[in-house]
Design an enzyme around this catalytic site. Structure first.
Site, PDB file in Angstrom:
ATOM      1  N   ARG A 233       0.850  -1.293  -0.003  1.00  0.00           N
ATOM      2  CA  ARG A 233      -0.050  -0.209  -0.016  1.00  0.00           C
ATOM      3  C   ARG A 233       0.745   1.251  -0.020  1.00  0.00           C
ATOM      4  NH1 ARG A 233      -3.146  -2.940  -1.716  1.00  0.00           N
ATOM      5  NH2 ARG A 233      -5.264  -3.568  -0.855  1.00  0.00           N
ATOM      6  N   GLU A 262      -2.966   7.927  -6.341  1.00  0.00           N
ATOM      7  CA  GLU A 262      -2.798   7.132  -7.585  1.00  0.00           C
ATOM      8  C   GLU A 262      -4.119   7.572  -8.312  1.00  0.00           C
ATOM      9  OE1 GLU A 262      -3.063   2.908  -6.664  1.00  0.00           O
ATOM     10  OE2 GLU A 262      -0.932   2.989  -5.650  1.00  0.00           O
ATOM     11  N   HIS A 281       0.334   0.163 -10.001  1.00  0.00           N
ATOM     12  CA  HIS A 281      -0.496  -0.952  -9.316  1.00  0.00           C
ATOM     13  C   HIS A 281      -0.895  -2.009 -10.062  1.00  0.00           C
ATOM     14  CE1 HIS A 281      -3.049  -0.802  -5.541  1.00  0.00           C
ATOM     15  NE2 HIS A 281      -2.755  -1.976  -5.854  1.00  0.00           N
TER      16      HIS A 281
END
Length: 312
Positions: A233, A262, A281
């Site tokens: 994370r 993000e 990601h």
């Protein structure tokens, strides 16, 4: 038995949906990006989703008794839902551990073998040796977290001949793939581990305890040429402290698949730092990703239907 009303906000193929319906479900599909509070007025009992919770009033999920996430970890689920005793929440534990572990190995080899630098030389037709390349063999590697992703990563690192230490809440070793395990709350042991490691890898969930765990004080005790990898994370790392250290020549290399914001803003200096590898990601995707997710969701749907039938 009455059909189980289920809402899927992520797509699965028709064959899979047919198999779930055969378990006693009535599956509706509404894409997550177009899901509204009005859609949730229908009393769905089961929700299979990624993250449909943002900007939704609290009462929207009152009828839901089980949430199956296709993501790993539950930190993005609102606290009021996580605290509701009548609500069961499951994630995709195990479905993404292999591709993420392979991604970690890929990042590490790119950094140690300087593949990006050689790629630039190739594109410019430059024949130039570089003897400052490293092996994974013999390296001391610290993995923050000892769950499925960490264990799959440690398993692969041991094949390369690395020494692998883990960090978790209890300090108990859950796997033969870790040489030793430190407790996350033992500051002295943690800083000792940071100082000894050639590589630090985060696979931790985001909690109050892990927020900015990798900060300036942590970086200050690490080796100047340590490799840092984050596949967990974004908020585990204090990005301002990371950028500061990078600007002063610290880190042999950094690989980041997750970020505090993000998508990563175009203004972030991380984009333009040669020693940083950025992926969007993406570490959990592979050609087998959908199959593994489907297996997890189907098995949990089967178990939920059986348990519900027993209680009727």
């Amino acid at each position: 038995m009455k059909e189980i009303e289920a809402l899927f906000t992520v797509p699965f193929d028709s064959g899979f949906i047919g198999r779930v319906n055969a378990l006693g479900y009535c599956v509706s599909f509404i894409p997550e990006e177009s899901l509204t509070a009005a859609d949730l007025k229908f009393p769905f009992e089961v929700l299979v989703c990624f993250n449909p919770f943002q900007d939704k009033p609290r009462g929207c999920f009152d009828s839901v008794r089980w949430i199956q996430l296709v993501s790993r970890a539950v930190s993005h689920v609102p606290e009021y839902l996580r605290e509701r005793k009548s609500l069961r929440i499951t994630d995709n534990e195990g479905a993404t551990s292999i591709p993420i572990a392979e991604s970690v190995i890929c990042y590490l080899l790119q950094i140690f073998r300087k593949t990006r630098a050689f790629d630039r030389k190739q594109r410019n037709s430059v024949w130039e040796l570089d003897t400052d390349v490293q092996e994974i063999f013999g390296k001391k590697i610290g993995i923050l977290g000892t769950g499925n992703i960490a264990q799959e990563t440690a398993k692969r690192l041991k094949v390369f001949g690395a020494s692998v230490s883990g960090v978790n809440r209890s300090g108990q070793n859950p796997s033969a793939f870790f040489d030793d395990v430190a407790a996350i709350g033992d500051g002295e042991a943690l800083h000792s581990l940071y100082g000894a490691c050639d590589v630090i890898i985060s696979t931790l969930p985001e909690t109050e305890e892990t927020f900015h765990m990798l900060n300036e004080s942590a970086f200050a005790v690490m080796k100047k040429e340590v490799v840092l990898i984050n596949v967990s994370r974004g908020h585990i790392i204090d990005e301002k402290a990371l950028v500061y250290r990078l600007s002063r020549g610290f880190f042999r290399g950094v690989a980041l698949d997750v970020f505090e914001e993000e998508p990563l803003p175009g203004s972030s200096p991380l984009w333009h730092t040669d020693r940083v590898i950025i992926t969007p990601h993406n570490a959990f995707y592979s050609n087998l990703y959908q199959d593994r997710i489907s297996d997890v969701v189907y098995e949990n749907c089967r178990r939920y239907a059986e348990k519900r039938a027993e209680n009727c």
